[in-house]
Design an enzyme around this catalytic site. Structure first.
Site, PDB file in Angstrom:
ATOM      1  N   PRO A 174       0.817  -1.212   0.000  1.00 33.56           N
ATOM      2  CA  PRO A 174       0.000   0.000   0.000  1.00 33.56           C
ATOM      3  C   PRO A 174       0.855   1.268   0.000  1.00 33.56           C
ATOM      4  CG  PRO A 174      -0.770  -1.572   1.638  1.00 33.56           C
ATOM      5  CD  PRO A 174       0.567  -2.053   1.171  1.00 33.56           C
ATOM      6  N   GLU A 175       0.793   2.032  -1.084  1.00 31.80           N
ATOM      7  CA  GLU A 175       1.404   3.355  -1.133  1.00 31.80           C
ATOM      8  C   GLU A 175       0.285   4.354  -1.367  1.00 31.80           C
ATOM      9  OE1 GLU A 175       5.165   3.925  -2.803  1.00 31.80           O
ATOM     10  OE2 GLU A 175       5.788   1.843  -2.629  1.00 31.80           O
ATOM     11  N   LYS A 194      -1.051   8.046   3.408  1.00 35.27           N
ATOM     12  CA  LYS A 194      -1.324   6.618   3.544  1.00 35.27           C
ATOM     13  C   LYS A 194      -2.404   6.337   4.589  1.00 35.27           C
ATOM     14  CE  LYS A 194       3.323   5.184   2.175  1.00 35.27           C
ATOM     15  NZ  LYS A 194       4.477   4.317   2.517  1.00 35.27           N
ATOM     16  N   ARG A 225      13.994   0.862   6.124  1.00 36.00           N
ATOM     17  CA  ARG A 225      13.298   0.427   4.925  1.00 36.00           C
ATOM     18  C   ARG A 225      14.278  -0.219   3.945  1.00 36.00           C
ATOM     19  NH1 ARG A 225       8.628   3.651   5.009  1.00 36.00           N
ATOM     20  NH2 ARG A 225       7.774   2.426   3.300  1.00 36.00           N
TER      21      ARG A 225
END
Length: 278
Positions: free
Chosen positions: A2-3, A51, A265
């Site tokens: 999900p972006e 988001k 990340r």
């Protein structure tokens, strides 16, 4: 993953299915909302903010007797927002009444919203909260300009990025306080397309405004569809230049794509097309 564009799409699906409808039943399977019951609430709209997902509701308030008016009562309502975050594994799915919920295992369900025409089921939702709509900024006020929002402000996004000159551009792009909606896929792809190593300090990025503009164009181009592509191709294995392609040849130069942790990340890059640190 999900972006910003995926969350925008999800908000649109929920809006089309629920907006204008009245909730006939709700079921929250998280401790903080275990006693919450939104039955009777009208769904006003579903919107994304970076988001984050914001489902705005008008909730009826129980009648209160009016002072000095025996036998009469005043009816009212209040505006509440159901907030959720998808993070890495969250999702909302919409079903027809009576349809089997087959998307994910039942134990991952965190919220169920029913109207006469649809059932919205939230799986693996994070940061699920119910709050007055007027207080939404408590949860999303820290976010930078929304790449897909009506108030997108590229100059402000550039200003926020430039305020951390020694930080690596890869980490700065993923900080939602700088610009909201970009994730590891778009960060990796934007930097490849601009020929910038993810480890380049922000102060050494030659054209921050151009980089921000490209990020905006890529997310806008993918808004409204579920297959994310930065190459223009929707064919499997050809949708990205570097993201998800570790050890594969670069489409541009043939060098081996690399993958490494950066901060908390993961980033992907081509060591030839993006020379520099890392």
């Amino acid at each position: 993953m999900p972006e910003g564009d995926t969350v925008w799409n999800t908000a649109r699906v929920l809006h089309r299915a629920l907006a204008g409808g009245r909730l006939t039943a709700t079921d929250f399977r998280v401790p903080q909302l275990a006693t919450a019951d939104l039955t009777g609430a009208t769904v006003l709209e579903s919107r994304s903010r970076g988001k984050h997902l914001l489902l705005r509701l008008r909730v009826p308030v129980p009648a209160q007797p009016q002072p000095g008016a025996e036998g009469t009562a005043r009816h009212g309502s209040r505006r509440l927002t159901l907030h959720s975050h998808l993070r890495m594994d969250g999702a909302w799915r919409v079903y027809a009444p009576g349809e089997r919920w087959a998307a994910r295992p039942a134990h991952t369900i965190r919220a169920v919203l029913r109207t006469a025409d649809a059932v919205a089921v939230g799986y693996h939702l994070h940061e699920l909260a119910l709050l007055p709509t007027a207080e939404e900024e408590r949860l999303v006020g820290h976010l930078g300009p929304d790449l897909l929002g009506p108030d997108w402000d590229p100059a402000e996004a550039v200003r926020r990025l430039a305020a951390q000159p020694t930080r690596s551009i890869g980490e700065a792009l993923l900080d939602q306080r700088n610009l909201a909606g970009i994730g590891t896929l778009y960060a990796s792809e934007v930097l490849f397309l601009r020929g910038v190593s993810p480890w380049t300090p922000v102060r050494d990025v030659p054209d921050l405004a151009g980089l921000v503009a490209l990020a905006h164009r890529l997310l806008m181009a993918n808004r409204g569809r579920w297959t994310q592509s930065t190459t223009g191709s929707l064919h499997r294995g050809r949708t990205t230049y570097v993201y998800g392609r570790r050890a594969e040849p670069c489409h541009r130069c043939g060098a081996t794509i690399r993958r490494r942790e950066q901060g908390e990340r993961i980033t992907y890059w081509c060591p030839v097309c993006q020379p520099g640190p890392g």
